[in-house]
Design an enzyme around this catalytic site. Structure first.
Site, PDB file in Angstrom:
ATOM      1  N   SER A 142       1.382  -1.236  -0.222  1.00 61.25           N
ATOM      2  CA  SER A 142      -0.640   0.096  -0.050  1.00 61.25           C
ATOM      3  C   SER A 142       0.703   1.510   0.220  1.00 61.25           C
ATOM      4  O   SER A 142       2.445   1.260   0.667  1.00 61.25           O
ATOM      5  CB  SER A 142      -1.108  -0.150   1.352  1.00 61.25           C
ATOM      6  N   TYR A 155      -1.216  -0.586  10.622  1.00 61.40           N
ATOM      7  CA  TYR A 155      -1.173  -1.114   8.505  1.00 61.40           C
ATOM      8  C   TYR A 155      -0.194   0.025   7.890  1.00 61.40           C
ATOM      9  O   TYR A 155       0.732  -1.707   7.536  1.00 61.40           O
ATOM     10  CB  TYR A 155      -2.309  -0.235   7.916  1.00 61.40           C
TER      11      TYR A 155
END
Length: 254
Positions: A142, A155
């Site tokens: 990501s 995350y």
């Protein structure tokens, strides 16, 4: 070996980016094994869509953070199809909250799924790939690694670790015919992000959120023969968001 005789495992393959990847690989001639944890109906629909188009697919329920479940999954696929040529580590969870509000259990859940999961699946498929002398592992990261938002400590850490894992594993197995790379999406509109996408819109005139097919295309390329000279890389697919940020730090393209 031709791509039409290759076998692929796609984790988190029932929805969003994972589903788009599974459909793309099936169109390219792969036998696709979709792995899901909870979305059984969506997984069945994806398999039905693939088979209706003449492809080959099967759904497997497994938690990628469960070592025994991963080992059983890989053994099942290898026994059924005689090989495993492609692994796409897409399964992930998000638990966005500020660090002071992050409990240890929540932190560990994110890292166990997003980082330990790819470790377990990669370790399980590598003996098969090394025996074949050919394999492709693509990890889905990501852009939050580079431009994280508030509340993304767990995350972003898990995805940053995944990119480092990619480079280290590539150094280990690259000379044995296995290619390991990462795709780092920017903002992608999926069933989980549609509400946010509709609320925020683009970052400026003429910009848009990505769609899962924007990601599946590069994954399809990386697992093919034409990407044989690409190893240990993180490829950003974000519409230019990362390079078009102004001095105030506001993204201008997505």
């Amino acid at each position: 070996m031709t791509e039409h005789h290759r076998v692929a495992i796609v984790t988190g393959g029932s929805r969003g980016i994972g589903r788009a990847v599974a459909l793309r690989l099936a169109r390219d001639g792969h036998t696709v094994h979709l792995v899901y944890r909870e979305a059984a109906d969506e997984a069945a629909e994806a398999v039905e869509e693939i088979t209706a188009a003449g492809g080959r697919a099967r759904a497997h329920r497994a938690d990628v953070a469960d070592e025994a479940a991963v080992d059983a999954l890989v053994d099942d696929v290898a026994e059924q199809d005689g090989g495993i040529h492609v692994l796409v580590n897409n399964a992930a969870v998000i638990d966005d909250r500020l660090l002071l509000g992050t409990r240890t259990a929540g932190w560990e859940r994110v890292l166990r799924t997003n980082l330990t999961g790819p470790f377990l699946t990669s370790r399980a498929v590598l003996p098969v790939m090394l025996d074949q002398g050919w394999g492709r592992i693509v990890n889905i990261s990501s852009n939050s690694v580079r431009i994280p938002g508030p509340g993304q400590t767990a995350y972003a850490a898990s995805k940053g670790g995944l990119e480092a894992f990619t480079r280290a594993l590539a150094a280990e197995v690259g000379h044995k015919g296995v290619r390991v790379n990462t795709v780092a999406p920017g903002k992608v509109r999926t069933d989980m992000t549609t509400a946010v996408a509709d609320l925020l819109g683009g970052d400026g005139a003429g910009t848009r959120w990505g769609v899962p097919e924007d990601i599946s295309g590069i994954v399809g390329f990386l697992v093919g023969d034409e990407a044989d000279y690409i190893q240990g890389q993180t490829i950003t697919v974000d519409g230019g968001r990362l390079v078009m940020r102004d001095r105030a730090g506001r993204g201008r393209a997505s």
